[in-house]
Design a protein around this motif. Structure first.
Motif, PDB file in Angstrom:
ATOM      1  N   CYS A  52       0.847  -1.189   0.000  1.00  0.00           N
ATOM      2  CA  CYS A  52       0.000   0.000   0.000  1.00  0.00           C
ATOM      3  C   CYS A  52       0.884   1.241   0.000  1.00  0.00           C
ATOM      4  O   CYS A  52       1.829   1.344   0.785  1.00  0.00           O
ATOM      5  CB  CYS A  52      -0.917   0.014   1.223  1.00  0.00           C
ATOM      6  SG  CYS A  52      -1.973   1.483   1.331  1.00  0.00           S
ATOM      7  N   SER A  53       0.587   2.181  -0.897  1.00  0.00           N
ATOM      8  CA  SER A  53       1.351   3.425  -1.000  1.00  0.00           C
ATOM      9  C   SER A  53       0.449   4.592  -0.621  1.00  0.00           C
ATOM     10  O   SER A  53      -0.630   4.759  -1.193  1.00  0.00           O
ATOM     11  CB  SER A  53       1.865   3.604  -2.435  1.00  0.00           C
ATOM     12  OG  SER A  53       2.579   4.814  -2.565  1.00  0.00           O
ATOM     13  N   SER A  54       0.881   5.391   0.354  1.00  0.00           N
ATOM     14  CA  SER A  54       0.087   6.534   0.796  1.00  0.00           C
ATOM     15  C   SER A  54       1.003   7.517   1.502  1.00  0.00           C
ATOM     16  O   SER A  54       2.162   7.212   1.817  1.00  0.00           O
ATOM     17  CB  SER A  54      -1.028   6.089   1.749  1.00  0.00           C
ATOM     18  OG  SER A  54      -0.479   5.605   2.969  1.00  0.00           O
ATOM     19  N   ASP A  55       0.480   8.714   1.789  1.00  0.00           N
ATOM     20  CA  ASP A  55       1.268   9.676   2.547  1.00  0.00           C
ATOM     21  C   ASP A  55       1.168   9.334   4.037  1.00  0.00           C
ATOM     22  O   ASP A  55       0.426   8.440   4.460  1.00  0.00           O
ATOM     23  CB  ASP A  55       0.822  11.104   2.255  1.00  0.00           C
ATOM     24  CG  ASP A  55      -0.619  11.378   2.637  1.00  0.00           C
ATOM     25  OD1 ASP A  55      -1.165  10.657   3.496  1.00  0.00           O
ATOM     26  OD2 ASP A  55      -1.225  12.313   2.070  1.00  0.00           O
ATOM     27  N   ALA A  56       1.922  10.067   4.857  1.00  0.00           N
ATOM     28  CA  ALA A  56       2.043   9.722   6.277  1.00  0.00           C
ATOM     29  C   ALA A  56       0.730   9.888   7.033  1.00  0.00           C
ATOM     30  O   ALA A  56       0.418   9.094   7.936  1.00  0.00           O
ATOM     31  CB  ALA A  56       3.130  10.586   6.918  1.00  0.00           C
ATOM     32  N   ARG A  59      -1.640   7.059   6.069  1.00  0.00           N
ATOM     33  CA  ARG A  59      -1.087   5.790   6.553  1.00  0.00           C
ATOM     34  C   ARG A  59      -1.433   5.573   8.025  1.00  0.00           C
ATOM     35  O   ARG A  59      -1.770   4.452   8.436  1.00  0.00           O
ATOM     36  CB  ARG A  59       0.423   5.790   6.342  1.00  0.00           C
ATOM     37  CG  ARG A  59       1.071   4.439   6.550  1.00  0.00           C
ATOM     38  CD  ARG A  59       2.462   4.408   5.942  1.00  0.00           C
ATOM     39  NE  ARG A  59       3.331   5.456   6.452  1.00  0.00           N
ATOM     40  CZ  ARG A  59       3.918   6.381   5.695  1.00  0.00           C
ATOM     41  NH1 ARG A  59       3.720   6.389   4.398  1.00  0.00           N
ATOM     42  NH2 ARG A  59       4.709   7.293   6.239  1.00  0.00           N
ATOM     43  N   ALA A  60      -1.364   6.616   8.830  1.00  0.00           N
ATOM     44  CA  ALA A  60      -1.691   6.494  10.250  1.00  0.00           C
ATOM     45  C   ALA A  60      -3.167   6.134  10.436  1.00  0.00           C
ATOM     46  O   ALA A  60      -3.515   5.340  11.327  1.00  0.00           O
ATOM     47  CB  ALA A  60      -1.370   7.805  10.963  1.00  0.00           C
ATOM     48  N   ILE A  61      -4.050   6.692   9.604  1.00  0.00           N
ATOM     49  CA  ILE A  61      -5.480   6.391   9.700  1.00  0.00           C
ATOM     50  C   ILE A  61      -5.743   4.944   9.294  1.00  0.00           C
ATOM     51  O   ILE A  61      -6.502   4.221   9.955  1.00  0.00           O
ATOM     52  CB  ILE A  61      -6.277   7.362   8.809  1.00  0.00           C
ATOM     53  CG1 ILE A  61      -6.098   8.799   9.304  1.00  0.00           C
ATOM     54  CG2 ILE A  61      -7.750   6.989   8.793  1.00  0.00           C
ATOM     55  CD1 ILE A  61      -6.713   9.841   8.401  1.00  0.00           C
ATOM     56  N   LEU A  62      -5.107   4.499   8.205  1.00  0.00           N
ATOM     57  CA  LEU A  62      -5.322   3.137   7.730  1.00  0.00           C
ATOM     58  C   LEU A  62      -4.830   2.099   8.730  1.00  0.00           C
ATOM     59  O   LEU A  62      -5.446   1.037   8.893  1.00  0.00           O
ATOM     60  CB  LEU A  62      -4.612   2.939   6.384  1.00  0.00           C
ATOM     61  CG  LEU A  62      -5.129   3.746   5.190  1.00  0.00           C
ATOM     62  CD1 LEU A  62      -4.252   3.521   3.973  1.00  0.00           C
ATOM     63  CD2 LEU A  62      -6.569   3.376   4.876  1.00  0.00           C
ATOM     64  N   ARG A  63      -3.733   2.406   9.405  1.00  0.00           N
ATOM     65  CA  ARG A  63      -3.148   1.443  10.349  1.00  0.00           C
ATOM     66  C   ARG A  63      -3.709   1.610  11.760  1.00  0.00           C
ATOM     67  O   ARG A  63      -3.377   0.845  12.654  1.00  0.00           O
ATOM     68  CB  ARG A  63      -1.632   1.594  10.372  1.00  0.00           C
ATOM     69  CG  ARG A  63      -0.969   1.307   9.032  1.00  0.00           C
ATOM     70  CD  ARG A  63       0.518   1.606   9.060  1.00  0.00           C
ATOM     71  NE  ARG A  63       1.270   0.653   9.847  1.00  0.00           N
ATOM     72  CZ  ARG A  63       1.871   0.936  10.996  1.00  0.00           C
ATOM     73  NH1 ARG A  63       1.784   2.146  11.512  1.00  0.00           N
ATOM     74  NH2 ARG A  63       2.547   0.013  11.640  1.00  0.00           N
ATOM     75  N   ASN A  64      -4.530   2.630  11.968  1.00  0.00           N
ATOM     76  CA  ASN A  64      -5.105   2.926  13.288  1.00  0.00           C
ATOM     77  C   ASN A  64      -4.000   3.192  14.312  1.00  0.00           C
ATOM     78  O   ASN A  64      -3.970   2.597  15.398  1.00  0.00           O
ATOM     79  CB  ASN A  64      -6.007   1.778  13.761  1.00  0.00           C
ATOM     80  CG  ASN A  64      -6.940   2.209  14.891  1.00  0.00           C
ATOM     81  OD1 ASN A  64      -7.160   3.407  15.098  1.00  0.00           O
ATOM     82  ND2 ASN A  64      -7.480   1.253  15.618  1.00  0.00           N
ATOM     83  N   CYS A  65      -3.091   4.091  13.921  1.00  0.00           N
ATOM     84  CA  CYS A  65      -1.948   4.425  14.773  1.00  0.00           C
ATOM     85  C   CYS A  65      -1.884   5.931  14.992  1.00  0.00           C
ATOM     86  O   CYS A  65      -2.619   6.705  14.382  1.00  0.00           O
ATOM     87  CB  CYS A  65      -0.644   3.953  14.130  1.00  0.00           C
ATOM     88  SG  CYS A  65      -0.520   2.176  13.939  1.00  0.00           S
ATOM     89  N   PHE A 142       3.240  -1.445   4.067  1.00  0.00           N
ATOM     90  CA  PHE A 142       3.195  -0.003   3.814  1.00  0.00           C
ATOM     91  C   PHE A 142       4.608   0.477   3.495  1.00  0.00           C
ATOM     92  O   PHE A 142       5.581   0.039   4.113  1.00  0.00           O
ATOM     93  CB  PHE A 142       2.662   0.744   5.034  1.00  0.00           C
ATOM     94  CG  PHE A 142       1.179   0.632   5.204  1.00  0.00           C
ATOM     95  CD1 PHE A 142       0.323   1.534   4.612  1.00  0.00           C
ATOM     96  CD2 PHE A 142       0.632  -0.398   5.966  1.00  0.00           C
ATOM     97  CE1 PHE A 142      -1.047   1.430   4.756  1.00  0.00           C
ATOM     98  CE2 PHE A 142      -0.737  -0.515   6.120  1.00  0.00           C
ATOM     99  CZ  PHE A 142      -1.584   0.397   5.519  1.00  0.00           C
ATOM    100  N   ILE A 143       4.716   1.368   2.530  1.00  0.00           N
ATOM    101  CA  ILE A 143       6.036   1.846   2.115  1.00  0.00           C
ATOM    102  C   ILE A 143       6.116   3.365   2.301  1.00  0.00           C
ATOM    103  O   ILE A 143       5.094   4.059   2.223  1.00  0.00           O
ATOM    104  CB  ILE A 143       6.331   1.471   0.641  1.00  0.00           C
ATOM    105  CG1 ILE A 143       5.220   1.978  -0.297  1.00  0.00           C
ATOM    106  CG2 ILE A 143       6.498  -0.026   0.498  1.00  0.00           C
ATOM    107  CD1 ILE A 143       5.506   3.261  -0.972  1.00  0.00           C
ATOM    108  N   PRO A 144       7.308   3.887   2.557  1.00  0.00           N
ATOM    109  CA  PRO A 144       7.479   5.349   2.592  1.00  0.00           C
ATOM    110  C   PRO A 144       7.490   5.897   1.173  1.00  0.00           C
ATOM    111  O   PRO A 144       8.501   5.816   0.478  1.00  0.00           O
ATOM    112  CB  PRO A 144       8.828   5.539   3.296  1.00  0.00           C
ATOM    113  CG  PRO A 144       9.564   4.267   3.057  1.00  0.00           C
ATOM    114  CD  PRO A 144       8.544   3.174   2.919  1.00  0.00           C
ATOM    115  N   ASP A 145       6.361   6.399   0.713  1.00  0.00           N
ATOM    116  CA  ASP A 145       6.227   6.875  -0.666  1.00  0.00           C
ATOM    117  C   ASP A 145       7.176   8.044  -0.908  1.00  0.00           C
ATOM    118  O   ASP A 145       7.074   9.089  -0.249  1.00  0.00           O
ATOM    119  CB  ASP A 145       4.784   7.306  -0.919  1.00  0.00           C
ATOM    120  CG  ASP A 145       4.631   8.023  -2.245  1.00  0.00           C
ATOM    121  OD1 ASP A 145       5.217   7.545  -3.234  1.00  0.00           O
ATOM    122  OD2 ASP A 145       3.945   9.059  -2.280  1.00  0.00           O
TER     123      ASP A 145
END
Length: 531
Positions: A52-56, A59-65, A142-145
């Motif tokens: 999955c490629s996304s901004d920071a 990414r936090a919302i998708l991972r619930n972090c 998840f990758i750092p895009d």
């Protein structure tokens, strides 16, 4: 157990948005997809989500972090960060320290503990619905895009540090040299693959990611020397050279290790040169880029550029705000149907109408796209003495036919090239190339039956020959790898090569030659052709 506890742990809108996708992925993993190819063979395939490629922020919302500005905000390691003072406020600094890497198993454990204790564990607020995806690793998946992290992140941050007047007392401030910076930047004539021409530095807050990419990979080598002090220049080139290595078509293990060493050095020196308060989360993400490339391939293969480009295409499929989804579907199906309908019609492909149809549908005349194609009208010339000499040196034989057809534009390997004779495009330069292991400028493309002595029409095959001006390689600064960029000087040496000797196009600025990496290939349908 995990499937039973994630309900309600994420925001309802995220759960609603992701649930259909997760359900379909689980179904495709269990129930194979059957399809028949053009030869009638039936294939059975299972579908899995791996990366999955996304901004920071997303990414936090998708991972619930927690987000990057919270404690343990890094998605790949247990770096807690440190709150430091900056200006009139405070920021979380991710200065370089070696911390334990996150794992999928540990994330599930932290998510379960966070759910049962209603606390945050290592930055994890609770389970994520993405944990239900088969074979998906919630950490390495998840990758750092690099589009958001490097281009819109670190590059823009560095430019802000150099130009912001609040830093006028700092040794890295270059705001007093902005006129020189601007003059050098706007004088650059990039090739057509770099879709946007250089814009004024005063408009940098409006620069797109592709403009930051061009600056990082190419323009900086020409613009910054003599403006940015040497320690800061060498520091920035660590980032530029590392991204060059990780953007190659094929990245070797040694290149990954070299890039990793350079990026770690960049992060360490960021604290020493610019202060701990400027070691942002984007800077910290650089330490995870090499691992991402090792897991998933070059940076371009997982970047968000493709998605941004497709979003731009989708915006052209509707007008207004009513029934948007229906408009998109109807226009998309219409464009899919055009090629099939056109095949049912009878028209001359080389007629004006035929060329127009081919240009809007992506069909080339007669459905043929060759690796070499001239795209300009030829001019018949008599070879000069210097042309004859260079061609004779190439073929090791006398040139009997003194006449040739000269072209100022051609396509080879799906890339557009211009010769120095082409004067139409003033803001672009497609003449600089790498041919064999030599840097050069294209002067002429000649197509001639050079060994033909026939008195009438014959079946002798014409030979395409490139006449180029050689550039000699000088000693580059020690922090610049010769495989990334070369400092050159123009010579008076003219030489001829066969077309197959052509390696590719280069970006040339102020004597710097950059061999292009993964620039967008030319679409042959965009150019008028001659049969």
């Amino acid at each position: 157990m995990m499937s039973a506890i994630w309900f309600g742990t994420q925001k309802p809108c995220i759960d609603t948005f992701l649930r259909p996708f997760v359900d379909e992925c689980r179904d495709l993993a269990i129930n194979p997809l059957q399809w028949i190819d053009s030869t009638g063979i039936c294939h059975i395939c299972r579908v899995f989500t791996l990366v999955c490629s996304s901004d920071a922020i997303v990414r936090a919302i998708l991972r619930n972090c927690k987000q990057f500005n919270g404690k343990f905000g890094c998605d790949w390691c247990l770096h807690p960060g440190e709150v430091v003072e900056k200006g009139r406020g405070f920021v979380r600094s991710y200065f370089y320290r070696k911390h334990a890497e996150r794992t999928h198993t540990q994330f599930k454990t932290d998510a379960t503990d966070a759910y049962h204790t209603t606390t945050v564990k290592h930055g994890v607020k609770g389970p994520s619905i993405l944990l239900l995806l088969p074979l998906f690793d919630i950490v390495s998946g998840f990758i750092p895009d690099y589009m958001h992290c490097v281009l819109l992140g670190v590059c823009r941050q560095m430019m802000g540090l150099w130009m912001d007047t609040c830093n006028h007392l700092q040794p890295w401030y270059i705001g007093r040299k902005i006129q020189v910076f601007e003059r050098k930047l706007l004088s650059i004539k990039p090739p057509t693959e770099i879709t946007r021409s250089p814009r004024s530095i005063a408009q940098r807050k409006f620069w797109k990611a592709s403009e930051w990419r061009a600056f990082l990979l190419y323009y900086a080598f020409y613009v910054l020397p003599g403006i940015l002090p040497t320690p800061y220049l060498e520091h920035f080139f660590l980032l530029s050279c590392s991204i060059h290595l990780l953007l190659q078509q094929s990245v070797s293990f040694s290149d990954i290790k070299k890039a990793e060493t350079s990026l770690v050095s960049f992060v360490k020196k960021m604290e020493l040169l610019y202060g701990r308060e400027n070691v942002s989360f984007n800077v910290h993400q650089l330490t995870h880029l090499s691992t991402s490339v090792w897991n998933w391939g070059p940076l371009w293969s997982t970047s968000a550029f493709t998605f941004e480009s497709n979003n731009g295409y989708l915006k052209t499929l509707f007008n207004g705000t009513q029934f948007v989804s229906q408009q998109v579907v109807e226009v998309f199906l219409l464009w899919q149907e055009i090629p099939r309908r056109l095949n049912e019609l009878c028209f001359e492909p080389w007629s004006d109408f035929g060329k127009f149809v081919c240009s809007i549908t992506g069909l080339s005349p007669l459905q043929r796209i060759a690796s070499f194609k001239t795209v300009s009208e030829p001019s018949r010339i008599h070879m000069t003495a210097s042309m004859e000499i260079t061609i004779e040196n190439l073929i090791q034989a006398p040139v009997f036919n003194k006449y040739a057809e000269s072209y100022d534009r051609f396509i080879f390997g799906n890339v557009m090239y211009h010769t120095a004779q082409y004067k139409r495009i003033l803001k672009r330069d497609n003449t600089f190339i790498k041919i064999k292991d030599i840097h050069a400028q294209l002067l002429h493309l000649l197509i001639s039956k050079i060994n033909c002595v026939c008195q009438s029409e014959c079946s002798c095959s014409p030979t395409p020959i490139l006449i180029v001006q050689i550039y000699s390689v000088l000693n580059s600064p020690r922090m610049i790898s010769s495989t990334i960029a070369a400092k050159t000087a123009k010579t008076r040496h003219i030489k001829a090569f066969f077309l197959n000797d052509l390696v590719g196009k280069c970006v040339q600025m102020g004597g710097w030659f950059h061999f292009q990496i993964n620039l967008k290939p030319i679409n042959i349908k965009s150019y008028s052709t001659t049969p």
